[in-house]
Design an enzyme around this catalytic site. Structure first.
Site, mmCIF file in Angstrom:
data_model
loop_
_atom_site.group_PDB
_atom_site.id
_atom_site.type_symbol
_atom_site.label_atom_id
_atom_site.label_comp_id
_atom_site.label_asym_id
_atom_site.label_seq_id
_atom_site.Cartn_x
_atom_site.Cartn_y
_atom_site.Cartn_z
ATOM 1 N N GLN A 84 18.951 -25.201 -17.057
ATOM 2 C CA GLN A 84 17.718 -25.863 -17.452
ATOM 3 C C GLN A 84 17.189 -26.649 -16.258
ATOM 4 O O GLN A 84 17.872 -27.543 -15.745
ATOM 5 C CB GLN A 84 17.948 -26.818 -18.621
ATOM 6 N N TYR A 94 9.956 -35.849 -20.905
ATOM 7 C CA TYR A 94 10.038 -35.753 -19.452
ATOM 8 C C TYR A 94 8.720 -35.186 -18.932
ATOM 9 O O TYR A 94 7.785 -34.963 -19.692
ATOM 10 C CB TYR A 94 11.271 -34.956 -19.051
ATOM 11 N N ALA A 125 20.099 -30.839 -17.964
ATOM 12 C CA ALA A 125 18.845 -30.917 -17.218
ATOM 13 C C ALA A 125 19.147 -31.102 -15.739
ATOM 14 O O ALA A 125 19.769 -32.086 -15.335
ATOM 15 C CB ALA A 125 18.005 -32.089 -17.735
#
Length: 363
Positions: free
Chosen positions: A102, A184, A60
């Site tokens: 990502q 998230y 991420a």
């Protein structure tokens, strides 16, 4: 079939064994190198490229400083980060792997410490910051109350994703994935468990998915038509569908509806995970426990899907793809344990997976 290529738009990925995003919490936490990938990230990702993964998705990667999960997360909001990522994408591409990234915003779960240091919230003295979210609802006891995003701030988040996608393209990535899972920011907007808003971004399904769709549209508008966009979703919060839990949250039914909306907006594959948006959730862990959610999306929408979660054995992965439950498998911890898992799988399945020349001709 695990080693058959797959083509999404104009991009052909050499096999169906992909590396899932896994945070390393190893970037510099302050100064000009904040959020910049370095030798650890090149070695970590490069080893899986040499090991035969068809597609590698970075961990991420935050679209803004406040979008990091921890101060040690990667980011893609400045030129220095962009240049460092270009070094990594070149190496992955040289070894036959498609580089993917990502893009993420951690929302109310931001500003936490590295897991091996406890993983709890960090304040300003520890390099932390004020988390934000759809509503002033903390993730769990001991977490700070997030600042509720204004409409103007929401528009800024959407633009941050678009700007990061532009940088990702210049850095050499060929796949971009929007992170809408694991509690998230985008996942927080999706779920009624964390989204208590009363404006156009809260309440009914069509409002709660608004941010996800706006981000996807913004990313798709700057991403080349010939290259694919992925979206990672938590198919369920494991709340509503658990009779032992009185809390309500995002459901598998809503995931199917979201998939249809994403498909119509140019998303090419749904990366299907679960959970992460509520503490103390009972998850029925078992081999391939998340695969049925991917299979359902594929069956009901026709959308290509990736399956992830306790996929560890080559014959298990082959069955998932060959039976049509998913178009690809994404391996996480199993690839940490064995960077050459794809080569081992090819051997066990009597398939072909090329080794680097340096390994084939070593003396």
């Amino acid at each position: 079939m695990l080693f058959d290529p797959i083509t999404l738009r104009s991009l052909t990925i050499p096999n169906r064994v992909w590396m899932a995003p896994m945070c390393q919490y190893s970037a510099a936490t302050d100064g000009p190198e904040t959020g910049v990938p370095h030798d650890w990230h090149l070695s970590h990702l490069g080893a899986r490229a040499v090991g035969g993964a068809g597609l590698i998705l970075t961990e991420a990667t935050a679209v803004s400083p406040e979008g990091r999960i921890s101060p040690a997360d990667l980011g893609l909001w400045n030129d220095r980060q962009e240049r460092a990522f270009a070094r990594i994408t070149r190496f992955l591409g040289e070894h036959g792997t498609v580089p993917g990234i990502q893009l993420a915003h951690a929302g109310r779960k931001a500003s936490t410490d590295r897991p091996w240091r406890g993983g709890g919230p960090v304040g300003a003295t520890g390099g932390g910051w004020q988390p934000v979210g759809p509503s002033p609802v903390p993730f769990a006891e001991g977490y700070p109350v997030p600042k509720e995003l204004t409409r103007e701030e929401i528009r800024r988040v959407v633009d941050d994703f678009a700007q990061a996608a532009r940088r990702a393209l210049r850095a050499g990535f060929q796949v971009v994935e929007v992170h809408g899972a694991h509690g998230y920011l985008i996942g927080e907007f999706l779920s009624s468990h964390s989204n208590r808003r009363t404006d156009d971004y809260g309440g009914p399904f069509e409002n709660r998915v608004r941010l996800a769709l706006e981000v996807v549209e913004a990313v798709r508008s700057v991403w080349p038509e010939e290259l694919p966009v992925f979206f990672r979703v938590s198919a369920t919060d494991w709340l509503t569908e658990n009779p032992e839990d009185e809390r309500e949250g995002w459901t598998a039914d809503e995931t199917v509806l979201l998939a249809k909306e994403l498909l119509s907006r140019g998303v090419d594959l749904l990366d299907t995970s679960t959970g992460g948006n509520a503490p103390g959730v009972r998850i029925p862990l078992g081999p391939g426990y998340q695969v049925p959610f991917a299979a359902r999306v594929r069956t009901e929408t026709g959308m290509p899907v990736g399956a992830v979660g306790l996929i560890t054995e080559p014959h298990q992965a082959e069955e998932i793809v060959a039976s049509g439950q998913a178009d690809a498998v994404l391996l996480g911890r199993e690839l940490l344990r064995d960077p050459h898992w794809p080569h081992r799988a090819a051997r066990e399945l009597a398939a072909s997976a090329p080794w680097p020349d340096q390994y084939r001709h070593a003396v």
